[in-house]
Design a protein around this motif. Structure first.
Motif, short mmCIF file in Angstrom:
data_model
loop_
_atom_site.label_atom_id
_atom_site.label_comp_id
_atom_site.label_asym_id
_atom_site.label_seq_id
_atom_site.Cartn_x
_atom_site.Cartn_y
_atom_site.Cartn_z
N LYS A 150 -3.78 -4.59 4.64
CA LYS A 150 -3.94 -4.80 3.16
C LYS A 150 -5.51 -4.84 3.07
O LYS A 150 -5.79 -4.15 1.82
CB LYS A 150 -3.61 -6.35 2.92
CG LYS A 150 -2.17 -6.56 2.57
CD LYS A 150 -1.78 -8.04 2.19
CE LYS A 150 -0.50 -8.29 2.10
NZ LYS A 150 -0.09 -9.74 1.48
N ARG A 153 -6.32 -1.17 2.77
CA ARG A 153 -5.84 -0.71 1.25
C ARG A 153 -6.59 -0.99 0.15
O ARG A 153 -6.71 -0.25 -0.81
CB ARG A 153 -4.40 -1.23 1.17
CG ARG A 153 -3.20 -0.37 1.75
CD ARG A 153 -1.87 -0.78 1.45
NE ARG A 153 -1.80 -0.19 0.16
CZ ARG A 153 -0.56 0.26 -0.43
NH1 ARG A 153 0.43 0.13 0.46
NH2 ARG A 153 -0.44 0.90 -1.32
N MET A 158 -6.68 3.66 2.32
CA MET A 158 -5.16 4.36 2.63
C MET A 158 -4.76 4.93 1.24
O MET A 158 -5.13 4.37 0.13
CB MET A 158 -4.31 3.10 2.93
CG MET A 158 -4.80 2.43 4.22
SD MET A 158 -3.56 1.02 5.01
CE MET A 158 -2.46 2.31 5.81
#
Length: 158
Positions: A150, A153, A158
């Motif tokens: 996470k 991201r 990502m």
């Protein structure tokens, strides 16, 4: 089942090459798989109790030989340690995002090597009371993996 041999990194790289054709890749592995993930060409890597050491004490060698015997088809006993010694060292100064997760009750050499990276450019997470043989089954480990992905991201990596 294929035998564990010197081509293991080549095999991992072939899978990563294919996955990269689909987008960003995350390699996650435990023990030998942990170091393979960390030295791979994946865009992101998480090594869970990675075998960062090239040399282990006699007691640890016995444990690793016995544990590996029922999980991995080795050409001969001790092949795991021979392959480990030939693998490149982990480079935390490259552009790849890397995280180490290890257990507080892991193999002493693994705890020491993971601790040595706590002050560097890497993310190092210790899971309380986790051992080498159970860390990959624990909820805290899964939550750490999810949390790290996470973060990557959210950083738009990502």
């Amino acid at each position: 089942m294929l035998s564990l041999d010197e081509k293991v990194l080549f095999d991992v790289e072939n899978v990563i090459k294919y996955c990269k054709s689909l987008g960003k890749t995350v390699a996650i592995g435990h023990s030998l798989g942990g170091i393979l993930a960390l030295i791979s060409s994946a865009d992101f890597a998480i090594g869970i109790s990675p075998a960062l050491n090239k040399i282990f004490g006699e007691e640890t060698q016995k444990i690793l030989t016995n544990v590996r015997g029922y999980r991995v088809k080795e050409v001969f006993s001790g092949k795991f340690l021979e392959i480990l010694q030939k693998l490149p060292r982990v480079n935390f100064n490259d552009d790849m995002k890397k995280t180490i997760i290890y257990g507080s009750r892991d193999i002493p050499e693994i705890v020491n090597s993971c601790n040595s990276f706590k002050n560097g450019n890497s993310s190092v997470i210790e899971i309380e009371n986790a051992m080498h043989s159970d860390i990959f089954t624990l909820e805290n480990t899964f939550q750490s993996v999810i949390s790290q992905i996470k973060k990557w991201r959210e950083q738009n990596d990502m």
